[in-house]
Design a protein around this motif. Structure first.
Motif, PDB file in Angstrom:
ATOM      1  N   GLY A   1      81.637   5.795  44.670  1.00 56.23           N
ATOM      2  CA  GLY A   1      80.438   5.755  43.047  1.00 56.23           C
ATOM      3  C   GLY A   1      79.466   6.132  43.871  1.00 56.23           C
ATOM      4  N   LEU A   2      79.549   6.275  45.445  1.00 55.66           N
ATOM      5  CA  LEU A   2      77.851   6.768  46.017  1.00 55.66           C
ATOM      6  C   LEU A   2      78.764   8.487  46.011  1.00 55.66           C
ATOM      7  N   GLN A   3      79.513   9.096  45.911  1.00 49.46           N
ATOM      8  CA  GLN A   3      80.018  10.402  46.023  1.00 49.46           C
ATOM      9  C   GLN A   3      79.805  10.674  44.886  1.00 49.46           C
ATOM     10  N   ALA A   4      80.306  10.449  43.558  1.00 50.85           N
ATOM     11  CA  ALA A   4      80.536  10.860  42.435  1.00 50.85           C
ATOM     12  C   ALA A   4      78.761  10.391  42.034  1.00 50.85           C
ATOM     13  N   THR A   5      78.103   9.627  41.722  1.00 52.10           N
ATOM     14  CA  THR A   5      76.387  10.093  41.824  1.00 52.10           C
ATOM     15  C   THR A   5      75.841  11.417  42.532  1.00 52.10           C
ATOM     16  N   LEU A   6      76.375  11.419  43.502  1.00 51.16           N
ATOM     17  CA  LEU A   6      75.268  12.008  44.090  1.00 51.16           C
ATOM     18  C   LEU A   6      75.954  13.830  43.953  1.00 51.16           C
ATOM     19  N   GLU A   7      77.299  13.772  43.300  1.00 53.99           N
ATOM     20  CA  GLU A   7      77.811  15.313  42.847  1.00 53.99           C
ATOM     21  C   GLU A   7      76.837  15.503  41.350  1.00 53.99           C
ATOM     22  N   LEU A   8      76.371  14.517  40.103  1.00 49.28           N
ATOM     23  CA  LEU A   8      76.639  14.193  39.561  1.00 49.28           C
ATOM     24  C   LEU A   8      74.787  15.098  39.019  1.00 49.28           C
TER      25      LEU A   8
ATOM     26  N   GLU B   1      70.207   8.705  50.546  1.00 51.50           N
ATOM     27  CA  GLU B   1      70.081  10.658  49.304  1.00 51.50           C
ATOM     28  C   GLU B   1      69.821   9.604  47.419  1.00 51.50           C
ATOM     29  N   VAL B   2      71.843   8.861  47.764  1.00 49.50           N
ATOM     30  CA  VAL B   2      71.342   8.220  46.716  1.00 49.50           C
ATOM     31  C   VAL B   2      69.795   7.532  46.623  1.00 49.50           C
ATOM     32  N   GLY B   3      69.696   6.865  47.029  1.00 50.22           N
ATOM     33  CA  GLY B   3      68.179   6.405  46.901  1.00 50.22           C
ATOM     34  C   GLY B   3      67.130   6.156  46.828  1.00 50.22           C
ATOM     35  N   GLN B   4      66.986   8.268  47.036  1.00 44.45           N
ATOM     36  CA  GLN B   4      65.774   8.818  47.049  1.00 44.45           C
ATOM     37  C   GLN B   4      65.429   9.340  46.129  1.00 44.45           C
ATOM     38  N   HIS B   5      67.405   9.872  45.248  1.00 47.32           N
ATOM     39  CA  HIS B   5      67.049  10.821  43.968  1.00 47.32           C
ATOM     40  C   HIS B   5      66.391  10.736  43.113  1.00 47.32           C
ATOM     41  N   GLU B   6      65.533  11.689  43.357  1.00 52.39           N
ATOM     42  CA  GLU B   6      64.952  11.333  41.728  1.00 52.39           C
ATOM     43  C   GLU B   6      65.732  11.272  40.151  1.00 52.39           C
ATOM     44  N   ARG B   7      67.408  11.541  40.149  1.00 52.06           N
ATOM     45  CA  ARG B   7      68.028  11.759  39.264  1.00 52.06           C
ATOM     46  C   ARG B   7      68.600  10.288  39.196  1.00 52.06           C
ATOM     47  N   VAL B   8      68.822   9.886  40.274  1.00 56.32           N
ATOM     48  CA  VAL B   8      69.170   7.959  40.056  1.00 56.32           C
ATOM     49  C   VAL B   8      68.443   7.260  39.862  1.00 56.32           C
ATOM     50  N   ARG B   9      69.319   6.464  38.732  1.00 55.01           N
ATOM     51  CA  ARG B   9      68.686   5.588  38.586  1.00 55.01           C
ATOM     52  C   ARG B   9      69.244   3.871  39.716  1.00 55.01           C
TER      53      ARG B   9
ATOM     54  N   ALA C   1      73.673  18.581  40.492  1.00 52.43           N
ATOM     55  CA  ALA C   1      74.178  19.853  40.181  1.00 52.43           C
ATOM     56  C   ALA C   1      73.106  18.930  38.663  1.00 52.43           C
ATOM     57  N   GLY C   2      72.131  18.437  38.860  1.00 51.85           N
ATOM     58  CA  GLY C   2      71.207  18.062  37.568  1.00 51.85           C
ATOM     59  C   GLY C   2      70.955  16.792  36.274  1.00 51.85           C
ATOM     60  N   TYR C   3      71.969  16.429  36.633  1.00 52.41           N
ATOM     61  CA  TYR C   3      71.990  15.290  35.566  1.00 52.41           C
ATOM     62  C   TYR C   3      71.828  13.956  35.930  1.00 52.41           C
ATOM     63  N   GLU C   4      71.024  12.891  34.946  1.00 49.85           N
ATOM     64  CA  GLU C   4      70.756  11.876  35.618  1.00 49.85           C
ATOM     65  C   GLU C   4      71.686  10.794  35.414  1.00 49.85           C
ATOM     66  N   VAL C   5      71.713   9.910  36.136  1.00 46.91           N
ATOM     67  CA  VAL C   5      73.231   8.403  36.672  1.00 46.91           C
ATOM     68  C   VAL C   5      72.666   7.929  36.731  1.00 46.91           C
ATOM     69  N   TYR C   6      72.993   6.558  36.451  1.00 43.94           N
ATOM     70  CA  TYR C   6      72.630   5.028  36.733  1.00 43.94           C
ATOM     71  C   TYR C   6      73.948   4.758  37.324  1.00 43.94           C
TER      72      TYR C   6
ATOM     73  N   VAL D   1      81.587  15.603  18.058  1.00 43.37           N
ATOM     74  CA  VAL D   1      80.423  14.121  19.421  1.00 43.37           C
ATOM     75  C   VAL D   1      80.031  15.331  19.920  1.00 43.37           C
ATOM     76  N   LYS D   2      78.546  15.177  20.006  1.00 36.96           N
ATOM     77  CA  LYS D   2      77.649  15.503  21.222  1.00 36.96           C
ATOM     78  C   LYS D   2      77.882  14.484  22.595  1.00 36.96           C
ATOM     79  N   VAL D   3      77.855  15.243  23.863  1.00 39.04           N
ATOM     80  CA  VAL D   3      78.128  14.280  24.966  1.00 39.04           C
ATOM     81  C   VAL D   3      76.333  14.094  25.225  1.00 39.04           C
ATOM     82  N   ASN D   4      75.968  12.725  25.869  1.00 42.17           N
ATOM     83  CA  ASN D   4      74.642  12.560  26.502  1.00 42.17           C
ATOM     84  C   ASN D   4      75.112  12.459  27.653  1.00 42.17           C
ATOM     85  N   PRO D   5      74.115  13.879  28.166  1.00 40.82           N
ATOM     86  CA  PRO D   5      74.369  13.987  29.516  1.00 40.82           C
ATOM     87  C   PRO D   5      74.376  13.348  30.742  1.00 40.82           C
TER      88      PRO D   5
END
Lengths: 166, 683
Positions: free
Chosen positions: B154-161, B204-212, B164-169, B139-143
């Motif tokens: 949750g913030l720590q997990a969000t920032l780590e991901l 940092e989370v609020g301004q991160h381009e890869r965090v929605r 690392a270059g992955y999108e996070v909701y 099964v393909k993994v959606n990044p």
């Protein structure tokens, strides 16, 4: 275990992969003790337990059968244990009508954290079945005259089931 | 069947061999069970030597099936499957039977345990003959990843991901991220200010381009499985347009309605009907509390709308449902405070100067309702003595049996803050002091030196019924000092109850949506309590922070990062192999009765109107097998848990039973059992 000739029931336990099988694992890890009469068969979900399996186990000489699953509302597969519960109720009803002592068939809910409770349930089942002696089904029917009563009650059940109630 | 079985019985050191005669089991299996080519016992089957032995036997003897009698399949099934795969035997032709957890460890009689082990081996041997070679499904993994809960874990997990270059909701229920940590004053044992270390992470989370960020939103529904979850999120109406709002705060300033803030200020402070929970909230977009708002009550006011410079107020906003696709889910939903009213003997809610720990955090927080002044409810008197009561709702069979893990240290922190800010005497009423992390014991020693008074004993009662004139107007703590062996009455001005951490009220409900279970206490169950503390029984769902069990900030951060690392591993790999344990319908034989259609909780069975048959959507099937058991025609088969396999297992498990004794008559199936004595070996 001192008396080697004493009757020891053979019990088949059908346990779901997620809760009750793990509860049995936990009972082991915690070194809880329960009688060695049960032989556990793993299924993915208690909903997988086909009534045929239970009948088959009795037919092959099991003296009792335990069905174990996750607690209602905690099923790994959302609500499949409710289906197991319904099948259990119907099967138990049928088996009782057929002359099986109700103690010989038991449903247990055990979460993965309830090794203690599962071990206790197994002990209770063994202790409840030991005095009953080996499953001697046709004997029960003949000796106790259950056959007539059982047929009567089956007929009554059917009549009741035919009536539509609001 | 011309199968060649290999049977391997493990000693597990003395774990199995101590209670089960493993050599006898192996010898017996070699003679008793049909088609057995080799039966061996070995000290440690899971060791590399044990595995090599199996691999060599497969190669040299041409084994077609392998049975390993050892520990739980949850522990080593993968190990032995891998060994088989190494020797080019399909891993699903290997069966592990559990003679450790289910036999040796729970038995007390060697003979009976050996008989039970034989039956379990027999069952596995009969079953394995019916097992089919299967291939795991890729099964393909959606990044993209979904993180539920915007607390520190949750913030720590969000920032780590995200880093690392992955999108996070990131979904957060309340209007701002930050969680409980945003309410705290100082953090133990270093006493650095909670907001000072948290708010940079929040922005940092609020301004991160890869965090929605989806704040003021809740998880509604989860479907799919690892790699491809589809999630429905309900975005509650804020009544403020997020695209227009600049966060200037003028609406909050001009709002005429003030209400007690039971959430962020724990009931000690006020907020407006339109509010941001706290000044550093991320996002800074306010929310209208419809319960408090004058417009929602009477249909007029709209003061905020008049003053808003960007016309961002939107009274007609409705709840929205958003659907997103993600590959993995991290649950970091945290905890809720124990309701101290449940222990009326401590007087919370009845005696004004009894506080909860969360109230006290706000009380001594410089940004809190008193500006950090430690005062009684009258808002001016400084207490001359303070009692801190530990284990309120923890370590108590009547409420919660578990230890909340952080309260001892939080109590020491409170003690320090009271001693620093006031001249009060501080008492700590503890059952046991638990300070077992880095720097914690040192902090305890420091408080002993600073003069905090420690009384060992569980407090019986906090009362305002004075017996002596000197006690008038004070709260009296009635306690048995177990070190002195005496009952004591200690009058104080203020009492702080160290309330327990409890699972969120809807933790179970959310767990069910994601297919994970809770412990009896209500914390999420991890895959393994020691070796896999962030994964869960459902692949692709991870847990972090207190929702998995009470823990402090460093542990929550570590777990958040660990969960993110696990998710990254899956994303980097790109595909996951999922167990091919799924159902399939023989369409030729299906009568189209559709009984199975409604049984499936995952909607994995579709009905083909044209052909008049049902069909399993393999990607959605989770393999519970309920439909297999229910099909009246018996045309649904469950891979790896087929009827034949289970019936054979039953037959094997009852090899020594006496089917004639039950009055049904032997049916001839128990062929190998027929020639053995029908005595009751299990005894």
């Amino acid at each position: 275990m001192s008396d080697k000739n004493a009757f020891e029931p053979k019990i088949i336990g059908f346990m779901c992969n997620w809760c009750s099988y793990r509860a049995a694992d936990l009972a082991g890890t915690a070194r809880l003790k329960y009688p060695p009469n049960i032989r556990i068969i793993r299924v993915m979900c208690s909903g997988r337990i086909d009534p045929t399996f239970v009948l088959n186990a009795f037919a092959r000489g099991a003296d009792a059968v335990m069905v174990a699953g996750c607690h209602p509302g905690e099923c790994h597969y959302v609500d499949q244990n409710y289906k197991a519960m319904r099948r259990y109720a119907m099967l138990k009803h049928t088996l009782t009508q057929m002359g099986l002592e109700p103690e010989r068939f038991r449903l247990v809910w055990a979460s993965a954290a309830e090794g203690q409770q599962l071990a206790e349930a197994i002990t209770q089942l063994v202790e409840a079945v030991r005095p009953l002696g080996p499953l001697h089904w046709s004997g029960n029917w003949e000796e106790n005259g259950h056959r007539h009563e059982a047929l009567e009650s089956i007929l009554k059940e059917h009549e009741a089931a035919m009536e539509v109630t609001e | 069947m011309a199968e060649k079985l290999g049977i391997y019985v493990c000693h597990c050191g003395s774990n199995i061999a101590g209670m089960v005669d493993v050599e006898e089991v192996a010898r017996w299996a070699g003679k008793q069970i049909a088609d057995v080519a080799v039966a061996r016992d070995y000290k440690f089957m899971c060791s590399s030597l044990g595995q090599q032995m199996i691999e060599e036997d497969i190669r040299k003897l041409g084994l077609t099936r392998v049975v390993v009698a050892a520990c739980s399949p949850h522990l080593h099934e993968k190990t032995f499957r891998r060994a088989c795969a190494n020797a080019k035997l399909n891993p699903y032709l290997c069966q592990l039977t559990n003679i450790r957890e289910h036999c040796s460890w729970v038995s007390t009689d060697r003979e009976a345990a050996t008989a039970k082990a034989k039956a379990l081996v027999y069952a596995a041997a009969e079953r394995v003959k019916w097992q089919q070679p299967l291939e795991p499904m890729p099964v393909k993994v959606n990044p993209r990843t979904l993180v539920v809960g915007g607390g520190i874990a949750g913030l720590q997990a969000t920032l780590e991901l995200a880093d690392a270059g992955y999108e996070v909701y990131l979904v957060e229920r309340s209007p701002s991220i930050g969680g409980h940590m945003a309410q705290f004053d100082k953090t133990f044992p270093t006493l650095d200010c909670s907001a000072c270390i948290l708010t940079p992470k929040m922005s940092e989370v609020g301004q991160h381009e890869r965090v929605r960020m989806l704040t003021y939103s809740e998880l509604e529904e989860v479907s799919g499985s690892v790699g491809h979850f589809r999630v429905k999120i309900r975005k509650k109406a804020r009544y403020v347009d997020e695209n227009l709002c600049t966060g200037c705060g003028i609406c909050v300033e001009k709002c005429p309605r003030k209400v007690i803030d039971h959430e962020f200020e724990a009931g000690l402070g006020y907020r407006k009907a339109i509010y941001t929970p706290f000044p550093q909230a991320v996002p800074r977009i306010p929310v209208i509390d419809t319960q408090a708002c004058i417009y929602f009550e009477r249909g007029k006011c709209r003061a905020c709308e008049k003053v808003c410079p960007t016309n961002a107020i939107a009274f007609d906003q409705k709840d929205e449902t958003i659907e997103i696709d993600v590959g993995n889910i991290i649950l970091a939903t945290g905890w809720k405070m124990f309701d101290c009213r449940r222990l009326p003997q401590y007087g919370y809610g009845r005696l004004p100067n009894v506080y909860t720990n969360l109230e006290f955090e706000r009380l001594c927080n410089a940004a809190g309702p008193t500006g950090g002044k430690i005062v009684l409810r009258d808002r001016k008197t400084e207490p001359r003595s303070v009692a801190i009561i530990h284990c309120v709702g923890s370590r108590d069979v009547k409420t919660n049996e578990y230890c909340s893990a952080v309260c001892c240290m939080a109590a020491l922190k409170f003690g320090h803050l009271v001693l620093e800010k006031t001249k009060a005497k501080v008492y700590s009423f503890y059952i046991d002091m638990r300070t077992n992390q880095k720097g914690y014991e040192e902090f305890y020693q420091r408080l002993l030196e600073e003069g905090m008074i420690f009384v060992r004993g569980k407090v019986a009662e906090v009362t305002d019924a004075a017996r002596l004139p000197s006690e008038h107007g004070q709260l009296i703590v009635q306690v048995e000092d177990t070190l002195l062996g005496k009952q004591r009455r200690i009058p104080v001005d203020m009492v702080i109850l160290m309330g327990a951490m409890e699972p969120q009220a809807d933790a179970k409900e959310l767990g069910l949506k994601c297919g994970i279970s809770c412990s009896m206490a209500g914390w999420y169950t991890e895959r393994h309590p020691k070796l896999d503390p962030v994964a869960t029984m459902t692949d692709g769902v991870f847990v972090a922070g207190v929702c998995q069990g009470p823990k402090d900030i460093p542990a929550s951060v570590a777990q958040g990062a660990a969960a993110a690392a696990r998710v990254q591993a899956l994303i980097t790999k790109g595909t996951v192999m999922i167990e091919p344990v799924v159902a399939s319908i023989n369409e030729e034989a299906c009568s189209g009765c559709r009984i199975c259609n409604n049984l499936c909780p995952f909607n994995a069975i579709e009905y083909d109107e044209d052909k008049g048959v049902s069909r399993v959507i393999t990607a959605m099937c989770k393999g519970c097998g309920t439909c297999v058991a229910a099909c009246p025609a018996g045309v649904i088969s469950g891979a790896h848990f087929s009827n034949q396999q289970i019936l054979a297992e039953i037959q094997g498990a009852l090899w020594d039973a006496n089917p004639n004794g039950n009055g049904l008559g032997g049916d001839g199936h128990a062929s190998s059992a027929g020639d053995t004595q029908p005595s009751l070996v299990a005894g």
